[in-house]
Write an enzyme that holds these catalytic residues in place. Structure first.
Site, PDB file in Angstrom:
ATOM      1  N   ARG A 186       0.652  15.120  12.454  1.00  0.00           N
ATOM      2  CA  ARG A 186       1.214  14.837  11.128  1.00  0.00           C
ATOM      3  C   ARG A 186       1.358  16.103  10.283  1.00  0.00           C
ATOM      4  NH1 ARG A 186      -1.512   9.414   9.175  1.00  0.00           N
ATOM      5  NH2 ARG A 186       0.496   9.072   8.190  1.00  0.00           N
ATOM      6  N   ARG A 227      -8.611   0.184   4.366  1.00  0.00           N
ATOM      7  CA  ARG A 227      -7.647   1.131   3.751  1.00  0.00           C
ATOM      8  C   ARG A 227      -6.329   0.420   3.446  1.00  0.00           C
ATOM      9  NH1 ARG A 227      -6.987   6.642   6.932  1.00  0.00           N
ATOM     10  NH2 ARG A 227      -5.510   6.860   5.226  1.00  0.00           N
ATOM     11  N   CYS A 249      -5.378   9.252   9.548  1.00  0.00           N
ATOM     12  CA  CYS A 249      -6.090   8.683  10.691  1.00  0.00           C
ATOM     13  C   CYS A 249      -5.638   9.423  11.954  1.00  0.00           C
ATOM     14  CB  CYS A 249      -5.834   7.193  10.771  1.00  0.00           C
ATOM     15  SG  CYS A 249      -4.319   6.682   9.987  1.00  0.00           S
ATOM     16  N   ASP A 268       4.340   0.840  12.075  1.00  0.00           N
ATOM     17  CA  ASP A 268       3.120   0.228  11.530  1.00  0.00           C
ATOM     18  C   ASP A 268       2.908  -1.200  12.043  1.00  0.00           C
ATOM     19  OD1 ASP A 268       3.493   1.780   8.249  1.00  0.00           O
ATOM     20  OD2 ASP A 268       2.859   2.561  10.198  1.00  0.00           O
ATOM     21  N   LYS A 312       0.851  -1.207   0.000  1.00  0.00           N
ATOM     22  CA  LYS A 312       0.000   0.000   0.000  1.00  0.00           C
ATOM     23  C   LYS A 312       0.875   1.241   0.000  1.00  0.00           C
ATOM     24  CE  LYS A 312      -1.498   1.725   4.012  1.00  0.00           C
ATOM     25  NZ  LYS A 312      -1.252   3.160   4.299  1.00  0.00           N
ATOM     26  N   ASN A 313       1.870   1.275   0.871  1.00  0.00           N
ATOM     27  CA  ASN A 313       2.649   2.508   1.004  1.00  0.00           C
ATOM     28  C   ASN A 313       3.560   2.746  -0.184  1.00  0.00           C
ATOM     29  OD1 ASN A 313       1.269   3.012   3.292  1.00  0.00           O
ATOM     30  ND2 ASN A 313       2.900   2.423   4.705  1.00  0.00           N
TER      31      ASN A 313
HETATM   32  C1  EPZ Z   1       4.355   7.057   6.020  1.00  0.00           C
HETATM   33  O1  EPZ Z   1       3.577   8.111   6.545  1.00  0.00           O
HETATM   34  C2  EPZ Z   1       3.424   5.863   5.943  1.00  0.00           C
HETATM   35  N1  EPZ Z   1       2.303   6.176   5.047  1.00  0.00           N
HETATM   36  C3  EPZ Z   1       2.882   5.521   7.332  1.00  0.00           C
HETATM   37  O2  EPZ Z   1       2.078   4.360   7.208  1.00  0.00           O
HETATM   38  C4  EPZ Z   1       4.083   5.217   8.230  1.00  0.00           C
HETATM   39  O3  EPZ Z   1       3.627   4.955   9.529  1.00  0.00           O
HETATM   40  C5  EPZ Z   1       5.040   6.408   8.240  1.00  0.00           C
HETATM   41  O4  EPZ Z   1       5.448   6.726   6.891  1.00  0.00           O
HETATM   42  C6  EPZ Z   1       6.283   6.147   9.066  1.00  0.00           C
HETATM   43  O5  EPZ Z   1       6.949   5.024   8.588  1.00  0.00           O
HETATM   44  C7  EPZ Z   1       2.493   6.097   3.716  1.00  0.00           C
HETATM   45  O6  EPZ Z   1       3.573   5.790   3.230  1.00  0.00           O
HETATM   46  C8  EPZ Z   1       1.306   6.416   2.850  1.00  0.00           C
HETATM   47  P1  EPZ Z   1       6.392  10.468   8.064  1.00  0.00           P
HETATM   48  P2  EPZ Z   1       4.154   9.632   6.515  1.00  0.00           P
HETATM   49  O7  EPZ Z   1       6.383  11.678   7.203  1.00  0.00           O
HETATM   50  O8  EPZ Z   1       4.950   9.837   5.267  1.00  0.00           O
HETATM   51  C9  EPZ Z   1       6.338  13.736  11.497  1.00  0.00           C
HETATM   52  C10 EPZ Z   1       0.252   2.962   7.654  1.00  0.00           C
HETATM   53  O9  EPZ Z   1      -0.204   2.493   8.698  1.00  0.00           O
HETATM   54  N2  EPZ Z   1       6.460  14.701  10.399  1.00  0.00           N
HETATM   55  O10 EPZ Z   1       7.599   9.579   8.054  1.00  0.00           O
HETATM   56  O11 EPZ Z   1       3.049  10.549   6.816  1.00  0.00           O
HETATM   57  C11 EPZ Z   1       4.964  13.099  11.499  1.00  0.00           C
HETATM   58  O12 EPZ Z   1       4.058  13.916  12.205  1.00  0.00           O
HETATM   59  C12 EPZ Z   1       0.687   4.404   7.598  1.00  0.00           C
HETATM   60  O13 EPZ Z   1       0.421   2.318   6.587  1.00  0.00           O
HETATM   61  C13 EPZ Z   1       6.657  16.030  10.701  1.00  0.00           C
HETATM   62  O14 EPZ Z   1       6.749  16.409  11.868  1.00  0.00           O
HETATM   63  O15 EPZ Z   1       5.135   9.560   7.774  1.00  0.00           O
HETATM   64  C14 EPZ Z   1       5.201  11.790  12.202  1.00  0.00           C
HETATM   65  O16 EPZ Z   1       5.167  12.009  13.591  1.00  0.00           O
HETATM   66  C15 EPZ Z   1       0.437   5.138   8.905  1.00  0.00           C
HETATM   67  N3  EPZ Z   1       6.731  16.935   9.685  1.00  0.00           N
HETATM   68  C16 EPZ Z   1       6.620  11.424  11.768  1.00  0.00           C
HETATM   69  O17 EPZ Z   1       7.226  12.646  11.294  1.00  0.00           O
HETATM   70  C17 EPZ Z   1       6.626  16.553   8.376  1.00  0.00           C
HETATM   71  O18 EPZ Z   1       6.729  17.429   7.478  1.00  0.00           O
HETATM   72  C18 EPZ Z   1       6.644  10.373  10.646  1.00  0.00           C
HETATM   73  O19 EPZ Z   1       6.042  10.945   9.548  1.00  0.00           O
HETATM   74  C19 EPZ Z   1       6.425  15.190   8.084  1.00  0.00           C
HETATM   75  C20 EPZ Z   1       6.343  14.283   9.109  1.00  0.00           C
END
Ligand code: EPZ
Length: 417
Positions: free
Chosen positions: A121, A396, A116, A304, A22-23
């Site tokens: 985020r 999802r 979610c 995850d 998915k990701n």
């Molecule tokens: C991706 O989300 C995945 N989703 C998530 O999977 C996964 O949990 C996550 O990466 C971490 O591995 C997809 O790929 C579609 P991040 P993403 O940007 O890109 C903070 C699932 O269950 N952050 O690495 O949104 C953020 O708030 C989903 O399949 C900032 O502060 O994750 C979070 O606390 C859930 N500022 C942390 O970093 C930013 O500009 C990780 O976010 C971006 C992120």
């Protein structure tokens, strides 16, 4: 609203085929917006998040053809359009059109993305990096709007190895003027897959999978095709459910090195795991051991998988500790697990799980897709029947979830109430 009814107590056994990630798909699809010719993706899972992303792309003028698990996306004629609020709110990954549209059209407007309930985020890492590449942002009426006559290469250091920010910046940089270097980049397998796909389109991306990714901008990108890499989190989820039911299963279509941190943790708990002919066999020991886990960016233990392993630990004698370092609010499943009789105490970003003798079936509600998978895991272990609400979250991220589980011997049924 649809719900699952699950009756616990049956060990899982047999074979399960893991689908495309998915990701991965949720970044390969926006990447198609960069190409002036059609792109093909194979082994695409049937998920509501994928459906939503396809609606986003068609709103922007891309022509989509879908046949079972194969997709053709032709973004030859893109038009500027605001991403519809409903789609942006329902899926955070809608923010991944930011980089491609800025690179291709020089203009993008997306409502603040949803997702979610696992944390605020924000998108500061995405925005800061794109600003360094020359994009100008305004945010009003709940939308992020960005413009850039022509993005230019920049040297960017992420404060946090954000997966989405790394993906957005790589995609934006492929058509920028000059070279972009991203330091402290995320190293997830999805980033490597994105690099391979973009390079097949004619991009010049190097270093994905390491902390530093270098992208040399080119003038145009053509079509490409890709078989989507297997979903490492779907695989990890079935591995946990096999252990939870004291069963043994064979997972087909798995890349073991993408799962190393999960495999190591489950082996530490006593699981027997063997790699054999392109898949993984997992068997449960007589008694599992308690484990501590701390979620970290890849290749560390994946956030995850935190909820699923926590559910498993609720019946393991002793104390297990789960520390969530990635999201600030990813323990919503704890209250639901406690309704089934689990003994879990929260202290900030740490959950302390004391193993109990048994769980009892109950009515519980999913709060995000992995929490939903954790509740199904607990229901498979519990005495009696459980009803799990809000299973649209599970839809999802898990394709044919109840069918695959029923084929493994689980008593699970989807009902509409
Ligand atoms: C991706 O989300 C995945 N989703 C998530 O999977 C996964 O949990 C996550 O990466 C971490 O591995 C997809 O790929 C579609 P991040 P993403 O940007 O890109 C903070 C699932 O269950 N952050 O690495 O949104 C953020 O708030 C989903 O399949 C900032 O502060 O994750 C979070 O606390 C859930 N500022 C942390 O970093 C930013 O500009 C990780 O976010 C971006 C992120």
């Amino acid at each position: 609203m649809e719900k699952y009814v699950v009756v616990g107590g049956r060990p899982l056994s047999g074979k399960v085929r893991i689908g495309g990630s998915k990701n991965s798909v949720l970044t390969l699809l926006p990447a198609c917006l960069l190409a002036e010719d059609a792109c093909n993706l194979y082994d695409v899972p049937n998920l509501s998040d994928v459906e939503n992303m396809l609606q986003v792309l068609s709103t922007l003028g891309a022509a989509i053809k879908k046949n079972q698990n194969s997709l053709t996306v032709d973004a030859g004629r893109l038009q500027f359009e605001t991403v519809p609020d409903r789609l942006a709110r329902s899926m955070r990954a809608s923010n991944l059109v930011l980089g491609p549209l800025l690179a291709r059209l020089g203009h993008v407007r997306i409502p603040y993305p949803g997702g979610c309930l696992i944390g605020s985020r924000p998108m500061d890492q995405h925005i800061r990096g794109l600003r360094l590449m020359g994009a100008e942002f305004t945010d009003r009426y709940g939308c992020i709007e960005a413009r850039a006559k022509k993005l230019k290469g920049a040297e960017i250091c992420l404060d946090f190895p954000s997966v989405g920010a790394t993906e957005n910046l790589i995609m934006a940089a492929t058509l920028a003027q000059g070279t972009t270097i991203i330091h402290n980049a995320a190293r997830e397998p999805e980033i490597v897959e994105l690099q391979n796909f973009l390079n097949a389109m004619g991009a010049k991306v190097k270093g994905a999978g390491s902390n530093t990714v270098r992208i040399e901008g080119v003038d145009r990108l053509g079509g490409a095709e890709q078989v989507v890499t297997p979903d490492r989190i779907e695989a990890g989820t079935y591995m946990v459910m096999a252990l939870a039911t004291k069963g043994q299963i064979f997972l087909e279509n798995v890349i073991p090195e993408h799962l190393e941190a999960v495999t190591a943790k489950l082996r530490e708990a006593g699981a027997r795991i063997q790699e054999e002919n392109g898949g993984l066999w997992i068997g449960s020991p007589r008694r599992l051991k308690p484990v501590d886990l701390k979620t970290m960016p890849y290749p560390g233990f994946p956030t995850d998988m935190q909820a699923q392993v926590m559910a498993l630990m609720t019946l393991v004698k002793g104390t297990s500790i789960a520390t969530e370092t990635i999201f600030e609010n990813r323990f919503q499943h704890v209250a639901e697990l406690c309704r089934m009789g689990a003994n879990i105490r929260l202290e900030g970003r740490t959950a302390i799980v004391q193993g109990v003798e048994s769980l009892s079936g109950a009515y519980v509600e999913a709060t995000d897709l992995r929490a939903g998978a954790a509740l199904v895991t607990a229901a498979l272990m519990a005495e009696g029947a459980s009803i799990i609400g809000n299973i649209h979250y599970i839809d999802r991220g898990y394709d044919q979830f109840e069918q695959k589980l029923a084929n493994l011997g689980a008593q699970i049924m989807r009902i509409t109430s």
